[in-house]
Write a protein that holds these residues in place. Structure first.
Motif, mmCIF file in Angstrom:
data_model
loop_
_atom_site.group_PDB
_atom_site.id
_atom_site.type_symbol
_atom_site.label_atom_id
_atom_site.label_comp_id
_atom_site.label_asym_id
_atom_site.label_seq_id
_atom_site.Cartn_x
_atom_site.Cartn_y
_atom_site.Cartn_z
ATOM 1 N N VAL A 24 0.822 -1.197 0.000
ATOM 2 C CA VAL A 24 0.000 0.000 0.000
ATOM 3 C C VAL A 24 0.866 1.261 0.000
ATOM 4 O O VAL A 24 0.471 2.299 -0.553
ATOM 5 C CB VAL A 24 -0.966 -0.022 1.208
ATOM 6 C CG1 VAL A 24 -0.252 0.328 2.505
ATOM 7 C CG2 VAL A 24 -2.148 0.900 0.984
ATOM 8 N N SER A 25 2.055 1.189 0.573
ATOM 9 C CA SER A 25 2.957 2.358 0.565
ATOM 10 C C SER A 25 3.455 2.644 -0.843
ATOM 11 O O SER A 25 3.481 3.810 -1.286
ATOM 12 C CB SER A 25 4.137 2.120 1.510
ATOM 13 O OG SER A 25 3.690 1.931 2.841
ATOM 14 N N THR A 236 -17.092 8.924 7.823
ATOM 15 C CA THR A 236 -15.822 8.785 8.531
ATOM 16 C C THR A 236 -14.706 8.525 7.523
ATOM 17 O O THR A 236 -14.951 8.084 6.392
ATOM 18 C CB THR A 236 -15.882 7.634 9.538
ATOM 19 O OG1 THR A 236 -16.179 6.415 8.836
ATOM 20 C CG2 THR A 236 -16.958 7.887 10.578
ATOM 21 N N PHE A 237 -13.472 8.776 7.923
ATOM 22 C CA PHE A 237 -12.360 8.701 6.978
ATOM 23 C C PHE A 237 -12.157 7.273 6.465
ATOM 24 O O PHE A 237 -11.792 7.075 5.299
ATOM 25 C CB PHE A 237 -11.079 9.205 7.649
ATOM 26 C CG PHE A 237 -9.937 9.383 6.688
ATOM 27 C CD1 PHE A 237 -10.020 10.290 5.650
ATOM 28 C CD2 PHE A 237 -8.788 8.621 6.807
ATOM 29 C CE1 PHE A 237 -8.969 10.455 4.754
ATOM 30 C CE2 PHE A 237 -7.745 8.774 5.924
ATOM 31 C CZ PHE A 237 -7.827 9.699 4.899
ATOM 32 N N GLY A 259 -4.768 7.393 1.135
ATOM 33 C CA GLY A 259 -5.702 7.492 2.248
ATOM 34 C C GLY A 259 -5.502 6.388 3.267
ATOM 35 O O GLY A 259 -5.597 6.617 4.478
ATOM 36 N N ALA A 260 -5.203 5.165 2.780
ATOM 37 C CA ALA A 260 -4.929 4.058 3.701
ATOM 38 C C ALA A 260 -3.663 4.313 4.509
ATOM 39 O O ALA A 260 -3.596 3.978 5.702
ATOM 40 C CB ALA A 260 -4.805 2.758 2.920
ATOM 41 N N LEU A 399 -7.721 -1.553 6.378
ATOM 42 C CA LEU A 399 -7.532 -0.973 5.048
ATOM 43 C C LEU A 399 -6.070 -0.699 4.735
ATOM 44 O O LEU A 399 -5.693 -0.644 3.561
ATOM 45 C CB LEU A 399 -8.336 0.330 4.934
ATOM 46 C CG LEU A 399 -9.839 0.184 4.664
ATOM 47 C CD1 LEU A 399 -10.515 1.539 4.759
ATOM 48 C CD2 LEU A 399 -10.075 -0.428 3.298
ATOM 49 N N SER A 400 -5.252 -0.527 5.760
ATOM 50 C CA SER A 400 -3.840 -0.196 5.545
ATOM 51 C C SER A 400 -3.021 -1.381 5.066
ATOM 52 O O SER A 400 -1.902 -1.197 4.604
ATOM 53 C CB SER A 400 -3.232 0.367 6.837
ATOM 54 O OG SER A 400 -3.924 1.523 7.253
#
Length: 569
Positions: A24-25, A236-237, A259-260, A399-400
């Motif tokens: 994800v990064s 919410t985020f 966003g994650a 989600l991350s």
């Protein structure tokens, strides 16, 4: 052999965290080679913070997670202060299993049925008060569900997490030795309430660190509950990031990944904030602990009874909605009843129940076996993965890491959706099963094992005939926890299943957004009922084991009978 199996556990339940965060990064930096993105940039983060209303969404997410967590902690402390060591505490312990068995989604649906503008709470106001007063009550209750300030979600998350924190507090207070603290404090002239505030609270709060952080991480990253009762404009985020991930335009994927990553950074900041608050209360600002005898008793029994009544009333209300053919507002009861909604949905819900049960049984059993092997490895070898690393999936937003895990599965086999969903459920259920067995494994007297080994028995036979019967209730309860965690998984099922795997949770969330309340109630009933069956089975096994041990002690049942293996012809 045990070393090899432990390596498999690390690969399946620890390394995916690294792969998920790395994946994800890289995506958040715009590096996605399959989509033709080969040049890293920060455009994804720019798109996140350029989104209109994103700062309100982030602030609402942060304060709702912090407020719900500390409200749950305060309620838990109030219940413990008022009931620990009393006859009422036995009633609290008996109530924990059914309260824990209800998943968050089912609890949120029941909460919405109670406090929606046309829910049972509003109907009772119309029945008890004049219309004008009830109209004002309707306006107030309307702000609880999908309110723009997330107040309803804060209350719902706090109430739902109290049983979990109470369960985690049992072993903590047994280590603290509360009875001795109360005796010493009473000899110094302090009341029970003052002893709890000044002596028990600092020790309890320190040892409750991991469960409290898990509650905070869940409140920060929850999507399914926020879709049911959370704010909508802006959401919410976590919901906002989930909507970005579902955008059909793949060129916007760096925005969702960014966003994650932002959600992950927020979780780290909140963990640091929680540690600072804990340090300030227990070590930094300690003058309140010895400045006079100020301390007051909290109405813990009243609060718990209110929570219990609210939770118990949800199931009959959902049953009533599932058979209500005509229920006009503000009538207290339906005017017509019918089973046709059960008949219409039964053909489709049976397949969903079977698939949910199959995934839960596979995932919970696999997680249980891995947890047993990990604990045995910890006892035998010094080189091991620390407990806080195993607990990482509980402490960071799903989600991350789910997007990175999905990318890994696409490189291995993109079509094995059922396999990957089971793997994701094992990954998120393993920390709960492992930590639930940690206390029983540490309290087990290894002298029993050494004596049995000295009599010439093999290690496997000693484990099966000596250790397993003693720890069987804890093992079965951990298995039930694993099943409950698996049945409650929403995002892992959708992401790793690519929308092709349906469970009770995914269907209940989908139906709760504007569909018929009767059908939603049917799915919520089954989602609450299945974990309750397994927790009831765990309680039955525990009582059966206690009964057999009592018979053995009284001499009515020989010890050899309990450990004898059946003969094979």
């Amino acid at each position: 052999m045990l070393r090899a199996l432990y390596l498999v556990i690390v690969i399946c339940c620890v390394l995916p965290t690294v792969f998920g965060l790395v994946g994800v990064s890289l995506s958040s930096l715009g590096y996605i080679p399959p989509l033709g993105m080969h040049h890293p940039s920060l455009d994804g983060f720019a798109m996140v913070f350029d989104w209109q209303g994103v700062w309100r969404s982030i602030s609402m997410t942060v304060y709702s997670a912090v407020a719900s967590t500390y409200l749950a902690c305060l309620i838990t402390f109030a219940v413990l202060q008022a009931s620990w060591g009393t006859a009422f505490w036995r009633k609290v312990e008996v109530s924990l299993s059914p309260l824990l068995a209800v998943p968050h989604v089912a609890f949120a649906i029941g909460f919405a049925f109670l406090f929606a503008p046309t829910g049972m709470g509003t109907r009772l106001l119309h029945e008890w008060f004049a219309y004008d007063s009830a109209a004002q009550g309707v306006a107030d209750l309307a702000l609880v569900i999908n309110d723009p300030h997330a107040l309803g979600m804060i209350l719902m998350l706090a109430f739902k997490e109290v049983p979990f924190l109470l369960l985690m507090s049992i072993s903590i207070l047994q280590q603290v030795n509360v009875s001795q603290i109360e005796k010493v404090s009473a000899s110094l002239g302090y009341s029970r309430a003052q002893a709890w505030w000044k002596c028990v609270l600092p020790q309890w709060l320190t040892k409750l660190r991991f469960p409290m952080l898990a509650v905070m991480a869940y409140g920060l990253s929850v999507v399914d509950v926020a879709l049911i009762i959370g704010p909508t404009n802006p959401p919410t985020f976590a919901v906002l990031v989930w909507q970005w991930f579902n955008d059909p335009d793949l060129t916007l994927l760096p925005r969702a990944s960014a966003g994650a990553v932002v959600l992950f950074v927020i979780s780290l900041i909140l963990i640091g904030l929680a540690r600072f608050i804990e340090w300030s209360i227990t070590k930094g600002l300690r003058s309140w602990q010895y400045a006079g005898r100020r301390g007051f008793a909290l109405p813990g029994k009243t609060v718990f009874l209110g929570l219990l009544v609210m939770s118990v009333s949800m199931m009959p209300l959902m049953l009533l909605w599932s058979v209500a053919q005509r229920w006009r507002f503000p009538d207290l009861l339906p005017s017509r009843y019918s089973l046709r909604f059960w008949e219409f949905e039964w053909a489709s819900i049976v397949g969903t129940i079977e698939q949910s049960m199959l995934i839960a049984l596979i995932s919970a059993t696999t997680a249980l076996v891995m947890a047993l092997l990990a604990h045995e490895y910890r006892l035998r070898y010094r080189l091991q993965v620390p407990g806080y690393i195993i607990a990482i999936p509980m402490l960071i937003p799903q989600l991350s890491i789910l997007f990175g895990m999905q990318v890994v599965t696409l490189y291995v086999s993109g079509d094995a959706h059922f396999l990957w969903v089971c793997w994701a459920h094992v990954f998120f259920a393993f920390p709960y099963v492992y930590l639930s067995l940690d206390g029983p494994w540490r309290s087990y007297n290894e002298g029993f094992t050494r004596v049995a080994l000295s009599l010439g028995k093999s290690p496997l036979r000693v484990w099966l005939n000596v250790k397993l019967p003693i720890l069987l209730p804890a093992i079965v309860f951990a298995w039930a926890i694993g099943i409950s965690v698996s049945l409650a998984q929403y995002l892992p099922t959708l992401v790793l299943g690519a929308g092709r795997i349906s469970t009770l949770t995914t269907e209940a969330v989908a139906l709760s957004s504007g569909f018929d309340r009767r059908v939603t109630a049917i799915y919520a009933i089954w989602q609450a009922l299945l974990p309750l069956l397994f927790f009831s089975f765990a309680i039955f096994v525990s009582h059966l084991q206690v009964k057999y041990r009592r018979l053995s002690i009284k001499g009515l049942l020989p010890n050899e009978y309990l450990s004898r293996k059946p003969r094979h012809s």
